[in-house]
Design a protein around this motif. Structure first.
Motif, short mmCIF file in Angstrom:
data_model
loop_
_atom_site.label_atom_id
_atom_site.label_comp_id
_atom_site.label_asym_id
_atom_site.label_seq_id
_atom_site.Cartn_x
_atom_site.Cartn_y
_atom_site.Cartn_z
N PHE A 35 0.88 -1.17 0.00
CA PHE A 35 0.00 0.00 0.00
C PHE A 35 0.91 1.22 0.00
O PHE A 35 1.50 1.57 1.02
CB PHE A 35 -0.89 -0.01 1.24
CG PHE A 35 -2.03 0.97 1.21
CD1 PHE A 35 -1.82 2.33 0.95
CD2 PHE A 35 -3.33 0.53 1.44
CE1 PHE A 35 -2.87 3.23 0.93
CE2 PHE A 35 -4.40 1.43 1.42
CZ PHE A 35 -4.17 2.78 1.16
N THR A 37 1.41 5.28 -0.80
CA THR A 37 0.66 6.53 -0.92
C THR A 37 1.56 7.66 -1.42
O THR A 37 2.65 7.88 -0.90
CB THR A 37 0.08 6.94 0.45
OG1 THR A 37 -0.83 5.92 0.88
CG2 THR A 37 -0.68 8.25 0.36
N LYS A 181 -8.35 -0.34 3.75
CA LYS A 181 -7.11 -0.97 4.21
C LYS A 181 -7.33 -2.46 4.48
O LYS A 181 -6.52 -3.31 4.07
CB LYS A 181 -6.63 -0.24 5.48
CG LYS A 181 -5.41 -0.81 6.11
CD LYS A 181 -4.17 -0.43 5.34
CE LYS A 181 -2.95 -1.18 5.87
NZ LYS A 181 -1.80 -1.00 5.00
N GLN A 184 -7.76 -4.25 1.19
CA GLN A 184 -6.48 -4.33 0.47
C GLN A 184 -5.65 -5.50 1.02
O GLN A 184 -5.07 -6.28 0.26
CB GLN A 184 -5.73 -3.00 0.64
CG GLN A 184 -4.40 -2.90 -0.10
CD GLN A 184 -3.21 -3.18 0.80
OE1 GLN A 184 -3.28 -3.04 2.02
NE2 GLN A 184 -2.11 -3.58 0.19
N GLN A 185 -5.65 -5.64 2.34
CA GLN A 185 -4.87 -6.71 2.95
C GLN A 185 -5.51 -8.07 2.73
O GLN A 185 -4.85 -9.05 2.42
CB GLN A 185 -4.71 -6.44 4.44
CG GLN A 185 -3.76 -5.27 4.68
CD GLN A 185 -3.50 -5.02 6.15
OE1 GLN A 185 -4.39 -5.15 6.98
NE2 GLN A 185 -2.28 -4.64 6.48
N THR A 190 -2.52 -4.70 -4.66
CA THR A 190 -1.50 -3.66 -4.58
C THR A 190 -2.20 -2.31 -4.77
O THR A 190 -2.92 -2.13 -5.74
CB THR A 190 -0.46 -3.87 -5.70
OG1 THR A 190 0.05 -5.20 -5.60
CG2 THR A 190 0.67 -2.87 -5.60
N PHE A 191 -2.00 -1.42 -3.82
CA PHE A 191 -2.66 -0.11 -3.88
C PHE A 191 -1.64 0.99 -4.12
O PHE A 191 -0.64 1.07 -3.41
CB PHE A 191 -3.32 0.21 -2.52
CG PHE A 191 -4.77 -0.16 -2.41
CD1 PHE A 191 -5.27 -1.33 -2.96
CD2 PHE A 191 -5.66 0.67 -1.71
CE1 PHE A 191 -6.62 -1.67 -2.81
CE2 PHE A 191 -7.00 0.34 -1.56
CZ PHE A 191 -7.48 -0.83 -2.11
N TYR A 193 -2.07 4.90 -3.90
CA TYR A 193 -3.12 5.76 -3.37
C TYR A 193 -2.61 7.20 -3.36
O TYR A 193 -1.43 7.43 -3.05
CB TYR A 193 -3.37 5.30 -1.93
CG TYR A 193 -4.61 5.81 -1.27
CD1 TYR A 193 -5.80 5.10 -1.32
CD2 TYR A 193 -4.58 7.00 -0.53
CE1 TYR A 193 -6.94 5.55 -0.67
CE2 TYR A 193 -5.73 7.45 0.11
CZ TYR A 193 -6.90 6.72 0.04
OH TYR A 193 -8.02 7.18 0.68
N SER A 205 -0.94 3.59 4.99
CA SER A 205 0.11 3.14 4.06
C SER A 205 1.13 2.19 4.66
O SER A 205 1.44 2.25 5.84
CB SER A 205 0.87 4.36 3.54
OG SER A 205 0.00 5.43 3.30
#
Ligand code: ADP
Ligand code: MG
Length: 353
Positions: A35, A37, A181, A184-185, A190-191, A193, A205
């Protein structure tokens, strides 16, 4: 878990819009399931970076890699990334359900699966029961949530999100931060942001990329960026800070406000001018005592819900301090900061790369 594989990589990416240099030699990678950012003020080049990865802008210089392959010349529809734009573009003639189901129908997912997945998404974004609504009947925040649901329902490998929570009110934004979040996990997406909100970046993040004027200032974990900002710009942007001019005397000793202070930093070189960062929560305020490192007068005291915020005139500067103990305005106080909390940085905005 984040693995070490560089799923997305930008090498020497520059974007010149004629009279604006939006990006100036960006080097960056995003690891699989990470993640990441991009954080910085409006106009620093965050959206341009995403648009180049999505294929909606072409870099003036540099290359874009995905899964180890150069995709710089590939059109957006060939790239394995999904984007949630700042300005959500929903299909105005479709209702909420059909907007979210759109991608699944193209992929020929079965009707029952579509129904279940769309319902789960509506639950997630807090729009249960809105299936039949036209999107033009929704508020801005609701439309944005539909846009997020529409992207997430495809369970993409990579999601690019450009200030996706910007139109939501504070409460909902906090809830959605957690949900995104978690999601995503859980799904291992894959983020990448984008936000200008440092608190959002710090809470969500694995890695933060701090940008300014099209250049990367620092890349690191939230903790690293918060505790060890690389320069005054990052320190100031990431949290409220006291930033004082100083001189590095020798390893573990720095001078500011005309006095030497023990610190833990090394290697700046004797006599180097530096910036010294003191976080408000690290400035300990009490009665004037022998061990006080600085003394000052309380200019103002304001209750901020959890702590008092005090502005203290110490002669060479006015320091901001946070404490659960209130000091009266006008009183004389003593200040101590432990060496570990005195952060020495190189002067100016020397970028990271
Ligand atoms: P951010 O998303 O961080 O607010 P942007 O990436 O949108 O920043 O913009 C970076 C800079 O590039 C800004 O100065 C912006 O005005 C400029 N810019 C962005 N897109 C264009 C464009 N299509 N044409 C000209 N200038 C642009
Ligand atoms: Mg933007």
């Amino acid at each position: 878990m984040v693995d070490d594989f560089h799923l997305i990589e930008l090498q020497g990416v520059t974007k010149d819009f004629g009279d604006t240099l939006a990006l100036d030699n960006i080097n960056l990678y995003v690891r699989r399931r990470e993640f990441v950012t991009l954080l910085g003020p409006s106009g620093c080049g965050k959206s341009t970076t995403l648009r180049i990865i999505g294929g909606f802008e072409y870099p003036t210089e540099g290359r874009v890699f995905f899964d180890g392959r150069d995709i710089t010349d590939e059109p957006p529809y060939r790239r394995r990334v999904n984007t949630v734009f700042q300005k959500y573009a929903l299909f105005p003639h479709l209702n909420v359900f059909d907007n979210i189901a759109f991608g699944l129908r193209i992929k020929k997912v079965s009707k029952t699966d579509i129904s279940a997945r769309v319902k789960a998404m509506l639950d997630l974004v807090g729009l249960k029961g809105y299936e039949k609504r036209g999107v033009d009947q929704l508020s801005g925040g609701q439309q944005q949530r539909v846009a997020i649901a529409r992207a997430l329902v495809n369970e993409p490998e990579v999601l690019l999100l450009d200030e996706p929570l910007g139109a939501l009110d504070l409460r909902l934004r906090k809830d959605m931060q957690l949900e995104l979040k978690n999601m995503q996990q859980r799904l291992g997406i894959t983020f990448l942001y984008v936000t200008h909100d440092q608190e959002e970046a710090l809470t969500m993040s694995d890695t933060i990329v701090v940008m300014k004027d099209g250049r990367i200032q620092q890349i690191g974990t939230p903790k690293k960026i918060y505790d060890e900002p690389k320069n005054a710009y990052v320190a100031d942007f990431i949290g409220e800070s006291n930033i004082l001019p100083g001189v590095f005397i020798r390893d573990e000793l720095v001078e500011f406000c005309g006095k030497p202070f023990r610190c833990v930093d090394k290697g700046f070189g004797s006599g180097t001018t530096v910036d010294v960062v003191l976080r408000p929560e690290d400035v300990a305020v009490g009665a004037v005592a022998e061990e006080s490192m600085l003394t000052g007068t309380v200019l103002s005291t304001l209750f901020k819900g959890v702590h008092y915020e005090m502005m203290i005139d110490v002669g060479c500067a006015v320091l901001k301090a946070h404490s659960t103990v209130k000091q009266e305005e006008g009183s004389r106080v003593g200040i101590t900061v432990v060496p570990f909390n005195i952060h020495v940085m190189s002067r100016g905005n020397a970028p990271d790369s």
